[in-house]
Design a protein around this motif. Structure first.
Motif, PDB file in Angstrom:
ATOM      1  N   THR A   7       0.845  -1.194   0.000  1.00 20.28           N
ATOM      2  CA  THR A   7       0.000   0.000   0.000  1.00 20.28           C
ATOM      3  C   THR A   7       0.877   1.240   0.000  1.00 20.28           C
ATOM      4  O   THR A   7       2.074   1.164   0.283  1.00 20.28           O
ATOM      5  N   GLN A   8       0.279   2.374  -0.306  1.00 24.45           N
ATOM      6  CA  GLN A   8       0.986   3.658  -0.281  1.00 24.45           C
ATOM      7  C   GLN A   8       0.324   4.567   0.735  1.00 24.45           C
ATOM      8  O   GLN A   8      -0.901   4.641   0.814  1.00 24.45           O
ATOM      9  N   LEU A   9       1.161   5.246   1.527  1.00 21.38           N
ATOM     10  CA  LEU A   9       0.682   6.157   2.568  1.00 21.38           C
ATOM     11  C   LEU A   9       1.389   7.489   2.382  1.00 21.38           C
ATOM     12  O   LEU A   9       2.568   7.531   2.051  1.00 21.38           O
ATOM     13  N   LYS A  10       0.677   8.600   2.626  1.00 23.79           N
ATOM     14  CA  LYS A  10       1.296   9.908   2.394  1.00 23.79           C
ATOM     15  C   LYS A  10       0.834  10.920   3.428  1.00 23.79           C
ATOM     16  O   LYS A  10      -0.327  10.922   3.848  1.00 23.79           O
ATOM     17  N   ARG A  15       6.184  10.293   1.665  1.00 25.15           N
ATOM     18  CA  ARG A  15       5.331   9.244   1.110  1.00 25.15           C
ATOM     19  C   ARG A  15       5.981   7.895   1.395  1.00 25.15           C
ATOM     20  O   ARG A  15       7.199   7.743   1.220  1.00 25.15           O
ATOM     21  N   LEU A  16       5.202   6.963   1.846  1.00 25.56           N
ATOM     22  CA  LEU A  16       5.665   5.584   2.011  1.00 25.56           C
ATOM     23  C   LEU A  16       5.057   4.783   0.869  1.00 25.56           C
ATOM     24  O   LEU A  16       3.838   4.753   0.709  1.00 25.56           O
ATOM     25  N   LEU A 119       2.388   4.989   9.740  1.00 30.46           N
ATOM     26  CA  LEU A 119       2.395   3.550   9.991  1.00 30.46           C
ATOM     27  C   LEU A 119       1.470   3.159  11.138  1.00 30.46           C
ATOM     28  O   LEU A 119       0.730   2.173  11.052  1.00 30.46           O
ATOM     29  N   LEU A 120       1.519   3.923  12.214  1.00 31.88           N
ATOM     30  CA  LEU A 120       0.678   3.608  13.368  1.00 31.88           C
ATOM     31  C   LEU A 120      -0.796   3.829  13.063  1.00 31.88           C
ATOM     32  O   LEU A 120      -1.653   3.026  13.477  1.00 31.88           O
ATOM     33  N   THR A 121      -1.107   4.886  12.347  1.00 35.37           N
ATOM     34  CA  THR A 121      -2.505   5.133  11.973  1.00 35.37           C
ATOM     35  C   THR A 121      -3.031   3.984  11.122  1.00 35.37           C
ATOM     36  O   THR A 121      -4.137   3.477  11.343  1.00 35.37           O
ATOM     37  N   TYR A 122      -2.223   3.552  10.169  1.00 37.84           N
ATOM     38  CA  TYR A 122      -2.630   2.432   9.315  1.00 37.84           C
ATOM     39  C   TYR A 122      -2.786   1.149  10.139  1.00 37.84           C
ATOM     40  O   TYR A 122      -3.766   0.403   9.971  1.00 37.84           O
TER      41      TYR A 122
END
Length: 197
Positions: A7-10, A15-16, A119-122
């Motif tokens: 997945t992608q997180l921003k 951006r991860l 990361l923690l939110t996800y």
């Protein structure tokens, strides 16, 4: 079926995105910023070993053991480090955030807090984890302090937990955040991030 999928997180300037071999050149540049591989208590690869480091990580991901991320600076569009979810336990909804490193110029900046917030939110709000762990070497004082600043609590120390390549043993310090603690930890991280603005 794997519990986690790429997945992608921003957020803001970070951006991860899923780590691939296409990130190798950027990460070779990142590790040379501070000669990170020379820190004996970390597992940062030598520039010549970055490709094999990524290949080994991708094997772990294919086996369902890890979920890999490249850390991207959205201003330069360069990978400046990497991190991952590891020690996955889908049955008990637990995982560890580990293998985290950044180019030296991004250390002790807003970067780590932004990454950990993503990361923690996800982990807590999408994957519905009951606990997220962090582990580090006993002698890695910078890492231990950074983990504690996030709001994680120390669970204990695993003595002689791992044998290192030089034959010595690593004492591993284990920290965690529980889902019941997440709202206050999240508020703490967001408050700290607001001080950067």
């Amino acid at each position: 079926m794997n519990w986690l999928t790429p997945t992608q997180l921003k957020i803001q300037k970070i951006r991860l995105e899923p780590l691939t071999l296409s990130h190798a050149k950027d990460l070779q540049d990142a590790v040379t910023d501070g000669a990170l591989w020379e820190l004996w208590f970390t597992s940062v690869p030598h520039p010549k070993e970055v490709e094999s480091y990524i290949q080994d990580a991708l094997k772990q991901q294919s086996a369902g053991n890890q979920l890999l991320f490249a850390v991207i600076d959205t201003e330069s569009q360069k990978a400046i480090g990497s991190t991952r979810f590891c020690n996955l336990d889908a049955t008990n909804k637990r995982l560890e955030i580990g293998y985290t490193w950044y180019a030296k110029r991004y250390q002790r900046t807003i970067t780590n807090s932004l990454c950990k917030l993503l990361l923690l939110t996800y982990a807590f709000e999408t994957l519905e984890c009951i606990a997220v762990e962090f582990r580090t070497h006993w002698h890695n004082q910078v890492s231990r302090q950074a983990i504690a600043r996030l709001g994680a609590k120390q669970d204990g120390v695993l003595r002689q937990h791992q044998k290192l390549v030089d034959g010595s043993y690593r004492d591993t310090v284990v920290f965690s955040i529980l889902n019941s603690e997440w709202p206050s930890v999240k508020a703490n991280i967001i408050n700290k991030l607001s001080n950067y603005n």
